[in-house]
Design a protein around this motif. Sequence first.
Motif, mmCIF file in Angstrom:
data_model
loop_
_atom_site.group_PDB
_atom_site.id
_atom_site.type_symbol
_atom_site.label_atom_id
_atom_site.label_comp_id
_atom_site.label_asym_id
_atom_site.label_seq_id
_atom_site.Cartn_x
_atom_site.Cartn_y
_atom_site.Cartn_z
ATOM 1 N N VAL A 9 18.500 23.671 84.959
ATOM 2 C CA VAL A 9 19.630 22.927 85.502
ATOM 3 C C VAL A 9 19.223 21.471 85.715
ATOM 4 C CG1 VAL A 9 21.249 22.718 87.427
ATOM 5 C CG2 VAL A 9 20.528 24.987 86.637
ATOM 6 N N LEU A 10 19.978 20.561 85.099
ATOM 7 C CA LEU A 10 19.843 19.133 85.351
ATOM 8 C C LEU A 10 20.926 18.781 86.350
ATOM 9 C CD1 LEU A 10 18.793 16.267 84.873
ATOM 10 C CD2 LEU A 10 20.306 16.134 82.876
ATOM 11 N N HIS A 11 20.514 18.363 87.526
ATOM 12 C CA HIS A 11 21.466 18.047 88.591
ATOM 13 C C HIS A 11 21.523 16.533 88.744
ATOM 14 C CE1 HIS A 11 23.159 19.435 92.698
ATOM 15 N NE2 HIS A 11 23.812 18.416 92.208
ATOM 16 N N LEU A 12 22.705 15.972 88.518
ATOM 17 C CA LEU A 12 22.922 14.531 88.659
ATOM 18 C C LEU A 12 23.764 14.271 89.907
ATOM 19 C CD1 LEU A 12 23.969 13.638 85.010
ATOM 20 C CD2 LEU A 12 21.711 13.385 86.038
ATOM 21 N N ARG A 13 23.293 13.387 90.754
ATOM 22 C CA ARG A 13 24.076 12.952 91.905
ATOM 23 C C ARG A 13 24.595 11.562 91.563
ATOM 24 N NH1 ARG A 13 19.971 15.820 92.802
ATOM 25 N NH2 ARG A 13 19.997 17.636 94.152
ATOM 26 N N ARG A 18 30.794 17.116 69.057
ATOM 27 C CA ARG A 18 30.415 18.213 68.179
ATOM 28 C C ARG A 18 31.691 18.863 67.665
ATOM 29 N NH1 ARG A 18 26.344 21.277 66.521
ATOM 30 N NH2 ARG A 18 26.594 23.520 66.583
ATOM 31 N N GLU A 19 31.711 19.226 66.405
ATOM 32 C CA GLU A 19 32.915 19.798 65.806
ATOM 33 C C GLU A 19 33.184 21.225 66.254
ATOM 34 O OE1 GLU A 19 35.219 18.106 64.130
ATOM 35 O OE2 GLU A 19 33.967 16.359 64.522
ATOM 36 N N GLU A 20 32.143 22.013 66.406
ATOM 37 C CA GLU A 20 32.337 23.413 66.770
ATOM 38 C C GLU A 20 31.869 23.617 68.202
ATOM 39 O OE1 GLU A 20 30.773 25.949 63.765
ATOM 40 O OE2 GLU A 20 31.745 24.814 62.173
ATOM 41 N N GLU A 21 31.298 24.757 68.507
ATOM 42 C CA GLU A 21 30.948 25.076 69.882
ATOM 43 C C GLU A 21 30.034 24.019 70.511
ATOM 44 O OE1 GLU A 21 28.904 28.825 69.722
ATOM 45 O OE2 GLU A 21 27.100 27.919 68.942
ATOM 46 N N SER A 22 30.209 23.830 71.799
ATOM 47 C CA SER A 22 29.391 22.884 72.549
ATOM 48 C C SER A 22 27.967 23.413 72.689
ATOM 49 C CB SER A 22 29.993 22.669 73.937
ATOM 50 O OG SER A 22 31.279 22.095 73.840
ATOM 51 N N ARG A 23 27.036 22.469 72.858
ATOM 52 C CA ARG A 23 25.640 22.828 73.089
ATOM 53 C C ARG A 23 25.064 21.913 74.154
ATOM 54 N NH1 ARG A 23 23.259 24.074 67.054
ATOM 55 N NH2 ARG A 23 24.603 25.872 66.693
ATOM 56 N N LEU A 24 24.295 22.494 75.050
ATOM 57 C CA LEU A 24 23.597 21.750 76.089
ATOM 58 C C LEU A 24 22.120 22.058 75.913
ATOM 59 C CD1 LEU A 24 26.546 22.560 77.241
ATOM 60 C CD2 LEU A 24 25.630 21.689 79.359
ATOM 61 N N LEU A 25 21.357 21.046 75.518
ATOM 62 C CA LEU A 25 19.964 21.263 75.126
ATOM 63 C C LEU A 25 19.017 20.358 75.902
ATOM 64 C CD1 LEU A 25 20.646 21.331 71.290
ATOM 65 C CD2 LEU A 25 20.265 23.310 72.775
ATOM 66 N N LEU A 26 17.848 20.889 76.207
ATOM 67 C CA LEU A 26 16.816 20.139 76.918
ATOM 68 C C LEU A 26 15.527 20.193 76.109
ATOM 69 C CD1 LEU A 26 16.000 18.627 79.516
ATOM 70 C CD2 LEU A 26 15.282 20.845 80.439
ATOM 71 N N ILE A 52 30.728 19.274 89.480
ATOM 72 C CA ILE A 52 31.258 19.689 88.177
ATOM 73 C C ILE A 52 30.115 20.338 87.407
ATOM 74 C CG2 ILE A 52 32.280 18.894 86.018
ATOM 75 C CD1 ILE A 52 33.188 16.360 87.677
ATOM 76 N N THR A 53 30.308 21.551 86.957
ATOM 77 C CA THR A 53 29.317 22.256 86.149
ATOM 78 C C THR A 53 29.811 22.212 84.703
ATOM 79 O OG1 THR A 53 28.742 23.661 88.026
ATOM 80 C CG2 THR A 53 28.057 24.418 85.843
ATOM 81 N N VAL A 54 29.166 21.409 83.891
ATOM 82 C CA VAL A 54 29.635 21.130 82.534
ATOM 83 C C VAL A 54 29.800 22.402 81.702
ATOM 84 C CG1 VAL A 54 29.122 19.902 80.383
ATOM 85 C CG2 VAL A 54 28.692 18.799 82.592
ATOM 86 N N GLY A 55 28.839 23.298 81.746
ATOM 87 C CA GLY A 55 28.879 24.498 80.924
ATOM 88 C C GLY A 55 29.990 25.464 81.261
ATOM 89 N N GLU A 56 30.560 25.342 82.443
ATOM 90 C CA GLU A 56 31.652 26.233 82.846
ATOM 91 C C GLU A 56 33.015 25.763 82.363
ATOM 92 O OE1 GLU A 56 31.352 26.687 87.078
ATOM 93 O OE2 GLU A 56 29.503 27.869 86.923
ATOM 94 N N ASN A 72 19.967 25.719 76.301
ATOM 95 C CA ASN A 72 18.943 26.031 77.298
ATOM 96 C C ASN A 72 19.068 25.181 78.549
ATOM 97 O OD1 ASN A 72 18.077 23.551 76.347
ATOM 98 N ND2 ASN A 72 15.994 24.200 75.888
ATOM 99 N N LEU A 73 20.233 24.578 78.735
ATOM 100 C CA LEU A 73 20.444 23.621 79.818
ATOM 101 C C LEU A 73 21.815 23.828 80.446
ATOM 102 C CD1 LEU A 73 19.517 20.917 81.225
ATOM 103 C CD2 LEU A 73 20.774 19.733 79.407
ATOM 104 N N GLU A 74 21.885 23.575 81.728
ATOM 105 C CA GLU A 74 23.167 23.438 82.437
ATOM 106 C C GLU A 74 23.124 22.082 83.117
ATOM 107 O OE1 GLU A 74 26.386 23.404 82.906
ATOM 108 O OE2 GLU A 74 26.311 25.594 82.922
ATOM 109 N N VAL A 75 24.239 21.371 83.125
ATOM 110 C CA VAL A 75 24.329 20.059 83.777
ATOM 111 C C VAL A 75 25.337 20.177 84.910
ATOM 112 C CG1 VAL A 75 24.899 17.617 83.493
ATOM 113 C CG2 VAL A 75 23.751 18.859 81.635
ATOM 114 N N VAL A 76 24.888 19.858 86.106
ATOM 115 C CA VAL A 76 25.743 19.855 87.288
ATOM 116 C C VAL A 76 25.829 18.425 87.782
ATOM 117 C CG1 VAL A 76 26.068 20.692 89.642
ATOM 118 C CG2 VAL A 76 25.095 22.209 87.898
ATOM 119 N N ILE A 77 27.055 17.924 87.904
ATOM 120 C CA ILE A 77 27.299 16.550 88.359
ATOM 121 C C ILE A 77 27.919 16.634 89.749
ATOM 122 C CG2 ILE A 77 28.508 14.390 87.917
ATOM 123 C CD1 ILE A 77 28.525 15.300 84.908
ATOM 124 N N SER A 78 27.209 16.110 90.735
ATOM 125 C CA SER A 78 27.733 16.063 92.110
ATOM 126 C C SER A 78 28.138 14.629 92.407
ATOM 127 C CB SER A 78 26.671 16.510 93.117
ATOM 128 O OG SER A 78 26.349 17.861 92.910
#
Length: 135
Positions: free
Chosen positions: A28-32, A71-79, A114-118, A127-133
């Motif tokens: 999880v990459l957490h951005l404040r 991205r044209e097809e499914e989203s990807r969150l990569l670290l 906001i949880t981007v992957g949701e 292999n990543l989730e991004v949470v923006i607070s």
Amino acid sequence: MPPTLNWKSDTVASLENPRTSERGQRTVLHLRVPAERLGRLATEIQEVLSEEEREVRLELPREWLLFWKRREEESRLLLAHPEAEVWVATVALEAAHARALIACFGSAGRGDSITVGELGRVGEVSNLEVVISVV
């Protein structure tokens, strides 16, 4: 070089240990993010959707980089961790997923997260989730 947002001094970023969810194990990459910065990020992501071969580079503290791409097809969150002190994250979103994120930015206020992957379908290779607070 892609458009760059320098948030090295205004944003607090942290990586949390990988956690397992129904979508597998992800770091999880957490951005404040200060509320006044969300509009600029939303504008840049909106432009990524409208142009071919465009990305936004977000520079974070401790030499971390976060790339936002279309991205044209499914989203990807990569670290990736290419060097001892370097982390590179890529948030590659398909159009509907990016629009959902932008809509969340528009309605988010201080204290919201906001949880981007949701917000859309994310590929299994992610292999990543991004949470923006919003602060």
